[in-house]
Design a protein around this motif. Structure first.
Motif, PDB file in Angstrom:
ATOM      1  N   PRO A 157      46.421  31.020  28.769  1.00 26.80           N
ATOM      2  CA  PRO A 157      46.184  31.870  27.598  1.00 26.80           C
ATOM      3  C   PRO A 157      47.238  32.960  27.480  1.00 26.80           C
ATOM      4  CG  PRO A 157      44.632  32.410  29.352  1.00 26.80           C
ATOM      5  CD  PRO A 157      45.356  31.160  29.782  1.00 26.80           C
ATOM      6  N   ALA A 158      47.486  33.401  26.252  1.00 24.81           N
ATOM      7  CA  ALA A 158      48.488  34.452  26.026  1.00 24.81           C
ATOM      8  C   ALA A 158      48.151  35.698  26.837  1.00 24.81           C
ATOM      9  CB  ALA A 158      48.570  34.781  24.534  1.00 24.81           C
ATOM     10  N   PHE A 159      46.883  36.047  26.885  1.00 28.20           N
ATOM     11  CA  PHE A 159      46.431  37.157  27.715  1.00 28.20           C
ATOM     12  C   PHE A 159      45.330  36.624  28.617  1.00 28.20           C
ATOM     13  CE2 PHE A 159      48.631  39.422  24.423  1.00 28.20           C
ATOM     14  CZ  PHE A 159      49.176  40.504  25.081  1.00 28.20           C
ATOM     15  N   GLY A 160      45.670  36.432  29.885  1.00 19.91           N
ATOM     16  CA  GLY A 160      44.730  35.849  30.841  1.00 19.91           C
ATOM     17  C   GLY A 160      44.251  36.860  31.859  1.00 19.91           C
ATOM     18  N   LEU A 161      43.131  36.535  32.492  1.00 19.96           N
ATOM     19  CA  LEU A 161      42.551  37.397  33.515  1.00 19.96           C
ATOM     20  C   LEU A 161      41.926  36.506  34.570  1.00 19.96           C
ATOM     21  CD1 LEU A 161      41.849  40.348  34.358  1.00 19.96           C
ATOM     22  CD2 LEU A 161      39.677  40.033  33.188  1.00 19.96           C
ATOM     23  N   GLY A 162      42.297  36.722  35.813  1.00 19.03           N
ATOM     24  CA  GLY A 162      41.748  35.923  36.900  1.00 19.03           C
ATOM     25  C   GLY A 162      41.494  36.769  38.122  1.00 19.03           C
ATOM     26  N   ARG A 163      40.664  36.254  39.010  1.00 18.45           N
ATOM     27  CA  ARG A 163      40.379  36.979  40.245  1.00 18.45           C
ATOM     28  C   ARG A 163      40.155  35.975  41.362  1.00 18.45           C
ATOM     29  NH1 ARG A 163      34.204  39.328  39.600  1.00 18.45           N
ATOM     30  NH2 ARG A 163      33.215  37.394  38.932  1.00 18.45           N
ATOM     31  N   MET A 164      40.393  36.416  42.592  1.00 24.43           N
ATOM     32  CA  MET A 164      40.207  35.548  43.739  1.00 24.43           C
ATOM     33  C   MET A 164      40.039  36.392  44.997  1.00 24.43           C
ATOM     34  SD  MET A 164      44.123  34.228  44.510  1.00 24.43           S
ATOM     35  CE  MET A 164      43.660  33.510  46.083  1.00 24.43           C
ATOM     36  N   PRO A 165      39.322  35.879  46.010  1.00 27.00           N
ATOM     37  CA  PRO A 165      39.321  36.560  47.308  1.00 27.00           C
ATOM     38  C   PRO A 165      40.734  36.595  47.845  1.00 27.00           C
ATOM     39  CG  PRO A 165      37.610  34.867  47.192  1.00 27.00           C
ATOM     40  CD  PRO A 165      38.493  34.661  46.008  1.00 27.00           C
ATOM     41  N   PHE A 166      41.117  37.706  48.430  1.00 29.29           N
ATOM     42  CA  PHE A 166      42.492  37.866  48.891  1.00 29.29           C
ATOM     43  C   PHE A 166      42.545  37.685  50.404  1.00 29.29           C
ATOM     44  CE2 PHE A 166      46.424  40.677  49.294  1.00 29.29           C
ATOM     45  CZ  PHE A 166      47.272  39.657  48.902  1.00 29.29           C
ATOM     46  N   LYS A 167      42.205  38.682  51.170  1.00 28.48           N
ATOM     47  CA  LYS A 167      42.110  38.563  52.617  1.00 28.48           C
ATOM     48  C   LYS A 167      41.396  39.795  53.147  1.00 28.48           C
ATOM     49  CE  LYS A 167      46.572  40.643  53.764  1.00 28.48           C
ATOM     50  NZ  LYS A 167      47.796  40.515  54.568  1.00 28.48           N
ATOM     51  N   HIS A 168      40.812  39.655  54.333  1.00 25.41           N
ATOM     52  CA  HIS A 168      40.083  40.759  54.965  1.00 25.41           C
ATOM     53  C   HIS A 168      39.006  41.320  54.032  1.00 25.41           C
ATOM     54  CE1 HIS A 168      43.163  40.397  57.959  1.00 25.41           C
ATOM     55  NE2 HIS A 168      44.106  40.939  57.210  1.00 25.41           N
ATOM     56  N   GLY A 169      38.366  40.445  53.254  1.00 25.84           N
ATOM     57  CA  GLY A 169      37.306  40.885  52.359  1.00 25.84           C
ATOM     58  C   GLY A 169      37.785  41.512  51.068  1.00 25.84           C
ATOM     59  N   ARG A 170      39.092  41.611  50.873  1.00 25.12           N
ATOM     60  CA  ARG A 170      39.629  42.204  49.652  1.00 25.12           C
ATOM     61  C   ARG A 170      39.659  41.177  48.527  1.00 25.12           C
ATOM     62  NH1 ARG A 170      44.758  45.583  52.272  1.00 25.12           N
ATOM     63  NH2 ARG A 170      43.496  46.943  53.605  1.00 25.12           N
TER      64      ARG A 170
END
Length: 243
Positions: free
Chosen positions: A165-178
């Protein structure tokens, strides 16, 4: 599976399914409710039934706050479990002895939920702003050491996604609970690392700050210029919440 960018996020009022490592594995995000939920009423000091009604109101209010993206899942489960436990204890006490006054002590513990709410709130630790697929950020902010070498490959991968999408938004677990939030536009991306899974309202803020970044700097970004000293960065507003 590869990361996927969505235009929005959704926050259901139910225990979450198993988490995925894919960025943006979430359905459309709801808009806030048209009116704020009513605040729970204060129970009468001599009425256990009123205390139970008040606890039920607080449980419903917690569900409403999660549905509107005001609290994250950790906050929801901790607060809801706290109110549910108080409710069950009062009901058992009254079942054993309808004349007991022990319920008063249980009902008086409601103030401790404020500590749960604050201790489980996600805090932004640092943020990075990238121009296109560039590996070197235009801007790094925050008081925690950033890791551009770990985030830049994710940003580059986002630009390769089909039907992005032209303006997208996503999220994911990163590391150490972040957790990592990435907001993209036509020419750039903003990445924010949070201490815990952020509430939907916090993800919306990242989306809006990035949209304003592209709007304010559209001429420079469209021209391919990476002159950060000539740009303005709405993302700097995140610094007010950074520890």
């Amino acid at each position: 599976p590869p990361p996927a960018m969505n235009g929005s996020l959704r926050s259901p009022v139910r225990p979450p399914a198993a988490r995925s490592n894919a960025l943006g594995q979430s359905a459309p995000m709801p808009e806030p409710a048209p009116h704020a939920p009513a605040a729970p009423t204060s129970p009468r000091a001599d009425d256990p039934d009123a205390a139970l009604v008040s606890l039920r109101q607080r449980m419903k209010l917690t569900a409403d706050e999660f549905a509107e993206g005001k609290i994250n899942r950790a906050q929801f489960h901790a607060l809801y479990a706290r109110y549910s436990e108080q409710r069950s204890i009062i009901e058992r006490l009254l079942e054993r002895d309808p004349e007991t006054q022990a319920w008063r002590q249980v009902a008086a513990l409601q103030g401790q939920t404020g500590m749960l709410r604050s201790s489980l709130e996600a805090m932004p630790l640092y943020y990075l702003v990238f121009k296109g697929e560039g590996a070197v950020p235009l801007l790094i902010g925050g008081k925690r050491p950033a890791e551009p070498e770990k985030i830049a490959p994710l940003i580059r991968h986002v630009w390769t996604l089909p039907n992005r999408p032209a303006f997208g938004l996503g999220r994911m677990p990163f590391k150490h609970g972040r957790w990592l939030i990435i907001a993209t536009g036509n020419h750039s991306a903003t990445a924010v690392v949070f201490s815990l899974e952020p509430a939907i309202a916090q993800a919306r803020l990242v989306r809006d700050l990035h949209a304003d970044f592209e709007r304010a700097n559209q001429a420079l970004l469209a021209s391919g210029s990476a002159a950060a000293e000539r740009m303005v960065f709405p993302q700097r507003a995140l610094s007010e919440a950074l520890y």
